[in-house]
Design an enzyme around this catalytic site. Structure first.
Site, PDB file in Angstrom:
ATOM      1  N   SER A 164      39.969  51.584  30.187  1.00 40.32           N
ATOM      2  CA  SER A 164      40.761  50.373  30.381  1.00 40.32           C
ATOM      3  C   SER A 164      40.788  49.562  29.084  1.00 40.32           C
ATOM      4  O   SER A 164      41.271  50.063  28.072  1.00 40.32           O
ATOM      5  CB  SER A 164      40.197  49.568  31.556  1.00 40.32           C
ATOM      6  N   LYS A 198      50.717  26.754  44.406  1.00 39.80           N
ATOM      7  CA  LYS A 198      49.610  26.215  43.626  1.00 39.80           C
ATOM      8  C   LYS A 198      48.258  26.772  44.067  1.00 39.80           C
ATOM      9  O   LYS A 198      47.333  26.879  43.253  1.00 39.80           O
ATOM     10  CB  LYS A 198      49.600  24.680  43.729  1.00 39.80           C
TER      11      LYS A 198
END
Length: 307
Positions: free
Chosen positions: A120, A172
């Site tokens: 990764s 949010k």
């Protein structure tokens, strides 16, 4: 002479002895440092190969990034070895190291050596290298991006705990620990992951000189062994640092006689004491302490107030 005069003269003599031993001790330490550097082949400014170690979980590391950036303009650095043993980490952390390594690779020869794991983000930092070496059993690849968060609404329901929310916008509080992800929130987060994934694919495509679609066919998140990665074009050769140095010599003309110096973000004194110079400093310390009975000033040279 009076007793007070004798005491004053004795005090002055003691101060001169203290100054003498302080200066002598500093000179001994400086000489030891220089001798250690010479014996290790690491005199300041001497030509060498720099080794950058990237280990453990990769995060944003300003000091390491700056140390790597400095290699590009360091005239004593003839080549760079990036030694990697990392399962990955944050995308931003991998990106910062990738970009710094890419800048150095434009200025001087740079190879990556994969150890046990370079997956990764650990693979991300390797791709700017001129040549990537891996062991046959190295775990690498795992090209992709993961974003996950725990969610405890089921547990809270069982406990009879309710929650309230006040938010400035519908997204949010996405994702939230206390309620499931909404379809709109999941779509937004998927867009973030996709964008970071595209950036990762672009880095691999540029570094490995591969078509982006080819990279995507390999970048489904799975890891590869070093041997598999070699057949897929994700690494260039099987081997370690010895093979990397041999390649630098044959392909880039970098002498195998050059010493290798680890790039450190620690101060010089700490690095020296924790490295090859530690035994030398210990012997100096023993010598000074052993004379503290007969030479009053030697012990005072190293005494710290409050200790």
């Amino acid at each position: 002479m009076t007793l007070e005069t004798d005491l004053l003269l004795d005090r002055r003599r003691l101060k001169r002895r203290l100054v003498f031993w302080r200066v002598l001790s500093v000179l001994i330490v400086v000489a030891a440092v220089l001798a250690g550097l010479r014996s290790a082949g690491l005199e300041p400014g001497e030509a060498h190969i720099a080794r950058v170690s990237v280990t453990g979980l990769i995060t944003e590391d300003r000091k390491l990034t700056e140390a790597i950036n400095d290699l590009a303009t360091d005239t004593s650095v003839r080549a760079v070895i990036v030694s990697i043993d990392s399962p990955g980490g944050s995308v931003a952390g991998g990106e910062s190291l990738h970009d710094a390594i890419a800048r150095v690779a434009k200025a001087k020869p740079l190879v990556a050596v994969m150890r046990g794991t370079a997956a990764s983000a650990g693979y991300m930092v390797a791709v700017p290298a001129d040549r990537i070496f891996a062991r046959e059993a190295t775990l690498t690849g795992s090209i992709g991006v993961l974003l996950e968060t725990p969610e405890f609404s089921g547990l809270l329901d069982k406990l009879g705990i309710g929650t309230e929310r006040v938010r400035s916008g519908p997204l949010k509080d996405e994702p939230s620990l206390i309620r499931p992800l909404s379809p709109e929130g999941k779509q937004v987060l998927q867009g973030l992951v996709n964008d970071m994934y595209d950036q990762f694919v672009g880095m691999v495509a540029a570094g490995r000189h591969m078509d982006a679609d080819k990279v995507r066919s390999l970048a489904d998140g799975r890891p590869y062994t070093g041997r598999q990665a070699l057949s897929l074009g994700l690494v260039d050769a099987i081997g370690g640092e010895r093979e990397a140095r041999a390649w630098l010599a044959s392909a880039k003309g970098i002498s195998t006689d050059l010493p290798v110096e680890d790039v450190s973000t620690e101060g010089f004194a700490r690095s020296a004491l924790s490295g090859a110079l530690a035994p030398m400093f210990q012997e100096i310390w023993k010598t000074l302490v052993s004379q503290s009975v007969s030479l009053d000033g030697a012990w005072a040279v190293w005494q710290r107030s409050g200790h």
